[in-house]
Design an enzyme around this catalytic site. Sequence first.
Site, short mmCIF file in Angstrom:
data_model
loop_
_atom_site.label_atom_id
_atom_site.label_comp_id
_atom_site.label_asym_id
_atom_site.label_seq_id
_atom_site.Cartn_x
_atom_site.Cartn_y
_atom_site.Cartn_z
N GLU A 1 -2.62 0.34 9.71
CA GLU A 1 -1.76 1.05 10.46
C GLU A 1 -2.43 2.09 11.45
OE1 GLU A 1 -1.56 0.57 6.99
OE2 GLU A 1 0.34 -0.75 6.67
N LYS B 1 -2.09 -18.45 -3.38
CA LYS B 1 -0.87 -17.79 -3.69
C LYS B 1 0.26 -18.46 -4.02
CE LYS B 1 1.28 -13.87 -1.35
NZ LYS B 1 0.99 -12.88 -0.50
N ARG C 1 1.07 6.35 6.95
CA ARG C 1 -0.53 6.27 6.97
C ARG C 1 -1.32 6.58 8.36
NH1 ARG C 1 -3.12 2.16 3.09
NH2 ARG C 1 -2.26 3.24 1.19
#
Length: 596
Positions: free
Chosen positions: A346, A266, A374
Site C-alpha cells: 500500500e 490454494k 498503511r
Amino acid sequence: MYEKIPIERPATPLLDSINLPADLRTLDVTQLPALADQLRHYLLFSVGQTGGHFGAGLGVVELTVALHYCLNTPQDRLIWDVGHQTYPHKILTGRREAMLSIRTPAGPAPFPSLDESPYDAFGTGHSSTSISAALGYALANKLDNRPSRTAVVIGDGAMTAGMAFEALNHVAACQADILIILNDNAMSISENVGGLANYFARNISAGDAEATPPEGMVSVPGSIFRDLGFDYSGPVDGHDLPALVSTLRSLADKKGPRILHILTKKGKGYAPAEAAPVDSHALTKIEKQGQNKQISCANLFGRWLAARAASEPALVAITPAMKEGSDLTAFAAAYPERFHDVAIAEQHAVTLAAGLAAGGAKPVVAIYSTFLQRAYDQLIHDVAIQDLNVLFAVDRASLLEDGPTHSGVFDLSFTRAVPNLVVMAPADAVDLEAMLDFGFDHAGPALVRYPRGSIEASVATAAPIELGRSRVVRQGAKVAVLAFGALVETARQVAEAEKYTLIDMRFIKPLDEAAVSAAAADHDLIVTIEENAVAGGAGSAVSELMAAKGITCPVLHLGVPDAFITQDEPGKMQAAAGLSANAIAAAISRRLDQLN
Ligand SMILES: Cc1ncc(C[n+]2csc(CCOP(=O)(O)OP(=O)(O)O)c2C)c(N)n1
C-alpha cells in the site's frame, strides 16, 4: 478430492475426537492423512454454512495438522500471517462447533484473535505483520528465559510487503530463534506478482533445495534467504504430511532464524477451488448466493474507470493486490499497460501514484479504507504536500462482517486532517460516478469513499457536483440532519418520518460552510450522521467549523462510537453502532427532550 460443498454435516469421527492439539499429538503419524481429510471435509461444510475465507484454509490443512502435531502449542507460539487461512487452525484448537457461528458476535472472529483463544498467539487481518510479531515474542522469550518456540506461517503474497522485509532484516540482525514457514502457492488473492513471485517460480522449476546449482544458474532455491542470514530448507510438498512432520520436527528445535519453504495449492482438495483459486478466496453463505441485488459500489467504480480510461490516455490505475475486490478486472484486460497490481504494498502504491502524477500521468489508486491506513504518511508526504493530481477510490469504507480489522471507519478522520485533499462521500450511485469524475478532473489530490456493496439510489437528484457544496434533500423543521455518504438514505427515512430537514453534505472537505450556518440559523438542533468514527470524523468537522465561525446551535454527532464493533452482518453492526434508522430517530428524540 471433493466436488461439492456438503450441505449435510459429514461424518468426521477422527476429527470429532480432537478437541485440542494435545489430543492430536496422541495420534500416530499414519493417522494424520485421514484426519486432514476429515478436517478438509468439515471445513467445506462449515464455510458453506457461514461464508468466509476458504481457499487459503484448504491449502493449509496438512500444514495446520503438522504444526500442531510437531509444536507444543499454545506454549509454543504459532502466528499466522493475515489469518484468513486459520479456519482449520480454529477447528483443531477447541472451536470446531463454534465455527458454525463464525462472523457473528457469539462466534469466533474471522481472523486470529488474542482474547479468543490461547492458541491465537497474535491478532491479524492485515497482512505481513507476522514476522515482526514473532520477533517480538522471540525477544520477550529471551528476556524471560522461556523455552517457548516461535513459528510463523506467511504466504508468498504476504511476503511481498515491505513490512515482511523490514522484519526479515531485523530478525537476521538479532539472529532470533524463529521458524518462518513460507507457504508458497503462487497466489495472492489474484496471481501473485512481481520479482519475488518470479524468483520463487524460477527456483521451483530449478528443483530440489539441496542440489548444487547447475553451471550458469543464477541461484539455488532460497539463496536470497540464505544470503540474508537464514537457515533455509525446502521447497517441500506442503500436502505431504509425513514429509512435513519429519521436516518440522528436525527444524523446530534448531536455533536461530530458519525458513521452511513449502509448496501448496490454494483451494486444495476441492475441485472448483483448485480450478478457480481466485474465485474461491472467500465464499458467500450458501443460502445467500444468488440473491444478487443492486450493482455494488466496486462494480460502479470499475465501470467508471474503464469508461473514463477510453478518453483519458494518461489515466493509470493502481491496486495493492485487490484487483478483483476493487473490480479492476475489466480495466486491466482493456488497458494492461496502464494497470498496476503492485502486490501487497500500500505504501508503495501511494508513492508510485505520486510519482506518476509528478511525471504527468493521471493515477487512480483503488484501495480499501483500512488498507489506506498503511499509507498515511505517503498520502501526506508524497501526495498532499506536493499537491499532486491523484484520485483515491476508497472502497469498503463501512462496517464489515470481517470485523474490526477490516471495517473502514477511520478514513474520514485521518484523511480530513490532510491539507490540499478533497474528501467526498456519495449518497447514491449517480453521485459516486459524478464524484469520481469530479475528483479525477480536480487539480490536486481527491478522495471518494464508499461502502462495500451497493448504495441506495432513492435520493438521487443528479445535481452536479460543485466543490464544497452540499444539497438539500428535504426541507423540514426543528432538526437539520447533516448526513454523509451511504447513510444519507438511512437519514432520509428518519427525516421524512419526523419532518426534519435533511442535507446530503457530499463533501467532508471542504465542508459547505453556508449550509452549516443556514442549518444552525433555522433549526433547534444539528445532527451529523456518518459511517465513520465520531472521533475526528465528518461531524467533528462540522463542530470545528461552527466553533471557528462562532456559529452556535446544539449539535449531536452520530457515528461509530469509540469502540471496535464486533463482527456481524453489516446491518447488525450498524445497529450496534447506533446507526440504524430506529437508533438514529431515538437518539435525536432523546436529545430534543434534553433541550426542551
Ligand atoms: C495490508 C493488507 N492488504 C491487503 C490484504 C487483502 N488480502 C488478504 S489475503 C491476501 C492475499 C494473501 O496472499 P498469501 O499471503 O500468499 O496467502 P494465500 O491466500 O495465498 O494463502 C490479500 C491481498 C490484507 N489482508 N492486508
